[in-house]
Design a protein around this motif. Sequence first.
Motif, PDB file in Angstrom:
ATOM      1  N   VAL A 126       7.751  -2.246  -1.575  1.00 35.94           N
ATOM      2  CA  VAL A 126       6.689  -1.509  -0.886  1.00 35.94           C
ATOM      3  C   VAL A 126       5.631  -2.461  -0.328  1.00 35.94           C
ATOM      4  O   VAL A 126       5.038  -2.176   0.719  1.00 35.94           O
ATOM      5  CB  VAL A 126       6.055  -0.467  -1.824  1.00 35.94           C
ATOM      6  CG1 VAL A 126       7.072   0.580  -2.237  1.00 35.94           C
ATOM      7  CG2 VAL A 126       5.457  -1.117  -3.059  1.00 35.94           C
ATOM      8  N   ILE A 127       5.398  -3.580  -0.986  1.00 43.51           N
ATOM      9  CA  ILE A 127       4.468  -4.569  -0.428  1.00 43.51           C
ATOM     10  C   ILE A 127       5.022  -5.123   0.874  1.00 43.51           C
ATOM     11  O   ILE A 127       4.290  -5.318   1.860  1.00 43.51           O
ATOM     12  CB  ILE A 127       4.195  -5.683  -1.458  1.00 43.51           C
ATOM     13  CG1 ILE A 127       3.382  -5.127  -2.632  1.00 43.51           C
ATOM     14  CG2 ILE A 127       3.451  -6.845  -0.802  1.00 43.51           C
ATOM     15  CD1 ILE A 127       3.177  -6.109  -3.752  1.00 43.51           C
ATOM     16  N   SER A 128       6.324  -5.352   0.907  1.00 51.01           N
ATOM     17  CA  SER A 128       6.960  -5.813   2.152  1.00 51.01           C
ATOM     18  C   SER A 128       6.839  -4.759   3.244  1.00 51.01           C
ATOM     19  O   SER A 128       6.622  -5.086   4.419  1.00 51.01           O
ATOM     20  CB  SER A 128       8.435  -6.147   1.895  1.00 51.01           C
ATOM     21  OG  SER A 128       8.568  -7.121   0.887  1.00 51.01           O
ATOM     22  N   ILE A 129       6.973  -3.482   2.859  1.00 46.60           N
ATOM     23  CA  ILE A 129       6.835  -2.400   3.843  1.00 46.60           C
ATOM     24  C   ILE A 129       5.424  -2.355   4.410  1.00 46.60           C
ATOM     25  O   ILE A 129       5.227  -2.189   5.617  1.00 46.60           O
ATOM     26  CB  ILE A 129       7.207  -1.046   3.195  1.00 46.60           C
ATOM     27  CG1 ILE A 129       8.707  -1.010   2.870  1.00 46.60           C
ATOM     28  CG2 ILE A 129       6.836   0.114   4.110  1.00 46.60           C
ATOM     29  CD1 ILE A 129       9.131   0.226   2.121  1.00 46.60           C
ATOM     30  N   ILE A 130       4.414  -2.521   3.537  1.00 51.24           N
ATOM     31  CA  ILE A 130       3.024  -2.503   4.006  1.00 51.24           C
ATOM     32  C   ILE A 130       2.772  -3.642   4.991  1.00 51.24           C
ATOM     33  O   ILE A 130       2.140  -3.461   6.044  1.00 51.24           O
ATOM     34  CB  ILE A 130       2.063  -2.583   2.803  1.00 51.24           C
ATOM     35  CG1 ILE A 130       2.150  -1.295   1.973  1.00 51.24           C
ATOM     36  CG2 ILE A 130       0.623  -2.797   3.270  1.00 51.24           C
ATOM     37  CD1 ILE A 130       1.332  -1.340   0.710  1.00 51.24           C
ATOM     38  N   LEU A 131       3.270  -4.833   4.681  1.00 50.56           N
ATOM     39  CA  LEU A 131       3.091  -5.974   5.586  1.00 50.56           C
ATOM     40  C   LEU A 131       3.824  -5.744   6.904  1.00 50.56           C
ATOM     41  O   LEU A 131       3.311  -6.076   7.982  1.00 50.56           O
ATOM     42  CB  LEU A 131       3.590  -7.256   4.914  1.00 50.56           C
ATOM     43  CG  LEU A 131       2.793  -7.739   3.694  1.00 50.56           C
ATOM     44  CD1 LEU A 131       3.459  -8.948   3.065  1.00 50.56           C
ATOM     45  CD2 LEU A 131       1.353  -8.074   4.083  1.00 50.56           C
ATOM     46  N   LEU A 132       5.018  -5.175   6.824  1.00 55.60           N
ATOM     47  CA  LEU A 132       5.807  -4.953   8.040  1.00 55.60           C
ATOM     48  C   LEU A 132       5.144  -3.920   8.944  1.00 55.60           C
ATOM     49  O   LEU A 132       5.041  -4.126  10.159  1.00 55.60           O
ATOM     50  CB  LEU A 132       7.213  -4.494   7.658  1.00 55.60           C
ATOM     51  CG  LEU A 132       8.187  -4.245   8.815  1.00 55.60           C
ATOM     52  CD1 LEU A 132       8.431  -5.541   9.580  1.00 55.60           C
ATOM     53  CD2 LEU A 132       9.501  -3.686   8.301  1.00 55.60           C
ATOM     54  N   THR A 133       4.679  -2.821   8.356  1.00 53.16           N
ATOM     55  CA  THR A 133       4.035  -1.795   9.179  1.00 53.16           C
ATOM     56  C   THR A 133       2.692  -2.274   9.724  1.00 53.16           C
ATOM     57  O   THR A 133       2.266  -1.834  10.798  1.00 53.16           O
ATOM     58  CB  THR A 133       3.813  -0.514   8.358  1.00 53.16           C
ATOM     59  OG1 THR A 133       3.087  -0.842   7.169  1.00 53.16           O
ATOM     60  CG2 THR A 133       5.136   0.116   7.980  1.00 53.16           C
ATOM     61  N   GLY A 134       2.018  -3.158   8.997  1.00 49.87           N
ATOM     62  CA  GLY A 134       0.745  -3.676   9.484  1.00 49.87           C
ATOM     63  C   GLY A 134       0.877  -4.399  10.804  1.00 49.87           C
ATOM     64  O   GLY A 134      -0.032  -4.352  11.649  1.00 49.87           O
TER      65      GLY A 134
ATOM     66  N   GLY B 229       1.537   1.856   6.101  1.00 50.57           N
ATOM     67  CA  GLY B 229       2.372   1.284   5.048  1.00 50.57           C
ATOM     68  C   GLY B 229       2.008   1.824   3.677  1.00 50.57           C
ATOM     69  O   GLY B 229       2.885   2.088   2.844  1.00 50.57           O
ATOM     70  N   THR B 230       0.700   1.993   3.424  1.00 49.70           N
ATOM     71  CA  THR B 230       0.264   2.601   2.159  1.00 49.70           C
ATOM     72  C   THR B 230       0.758   4.037   2.045  1.00 49.70           C
ATOM     73  O   THR B 230       1.144   4.498   0.962  1.00 49.70           O
ATOM     74  CB  THR B 230      -1.267   2.557   2.067  1.00 49.70           C
ATOM     75  OG1 THR B 230      -1.726   1.220   2.270  1.00 49.70           O
ATOM     76  CG2 THR B 230      -1.741   3.038   0.706  1.00 49.70           C
ATOM     77  N   THR B 231       0.783   4.757   3.168  1.00 53.22           N
ATOM     78  CA  THR B 231       1.310   6.118   3.175  1.00 53.22           C
ATOM     79  C   THR B 231       2.792   6.126   2.805  1.00 53.22           C
ATOM     80  O   THR B 231       3.245   6.969   2.018  1.00 53.22           O
ATOM     81  CB  THR B 231       1.110   6.760   4.562  1.00 53.22           C
ATOM     82  OG1 THR B 231      -0.293   6.855   4.823  1.00 53.22           O
ATOM     83  CG2 THR B 231       1.729   8.130   4.629  1.00 53.22           C
TER      84      THR B 231
END
Length: 270
Positions: free
Chosen positions: A72-80, A116-118
């Motif tokens: 999920v941290i990777s997802i947050i960075l990717l969506t950012g 990403g947090t969502t």
Amino acid sequence: MLAASSAENSLMHRLDVRSKMLGFLVIIILTFLFQNPLYQLAIISGTVFLALAINIPLRKITGLIIPLLPIVISIILLTGFSYSPQHFVHLSNRKILFYLFPGKHIGATVGGFLMGTTFLLRIWSLLIASSILTFTTSLEDFTQFFQWLKVPAEVSMILTTAMRFIPTLDKKRSLILEAQMARGMNLHGKGIRGSIRSYVPIMIPLFINSIIMANSLSMAMLNRGYGLSQAWTVQPKKAIAARDLWAVTVIILLSFLALFVRFKLRFGLL
């Protein structure tokens, strides 16, 4: 023993499977209805409250959440970095925090990190909601629900057997992990390749065990004459109780309230 018996006699346990499946479907819809992480936080707070009300162990909840943190941290960075400022409605979410490359290339937006947090909260709320559903519903109730949906008996058998084997495979995974760690296995390999290689000694025995279990199950079904007759035993249908009517009413009211807030008031957008 008293805690276990009181947990099994909770309202969630006594609800009809159709009411619980409707509630689970509504939670899925609500998680994808709102983009703002504050609304997702309210949804996950409700699922956690339900989980604690039916005495699901906190270790079970954290065991679902913690292993997903790197993903999920990777997802947050990717969506950012992947969401452009034009994607968001509010001007505050269009703000670019910094750029990945010189020359103002690939900017990280506030709304991207919030999105990403969502996604993170969506995954966690769905995991907790599915745990509540499986914890409070027996396989016989799932079978009855599939019969109510007119699902073919063969498909119903496959689905219920898969759900029955999930906790068994999880226990075998724990035993294999403990055995490999006792042999000195290192789970903290360097880099992505190292992490994948470190889990190979766990996945291979787990796959072999699952194949053996499936083969043993097929032999047991053949010995009991499974498939010899096309006549299937139909479980008696359960009547809808008053508590189910109240539960369905509350679920429908919450659904209409969420739709009103999202589409009429236009809240929950980024």
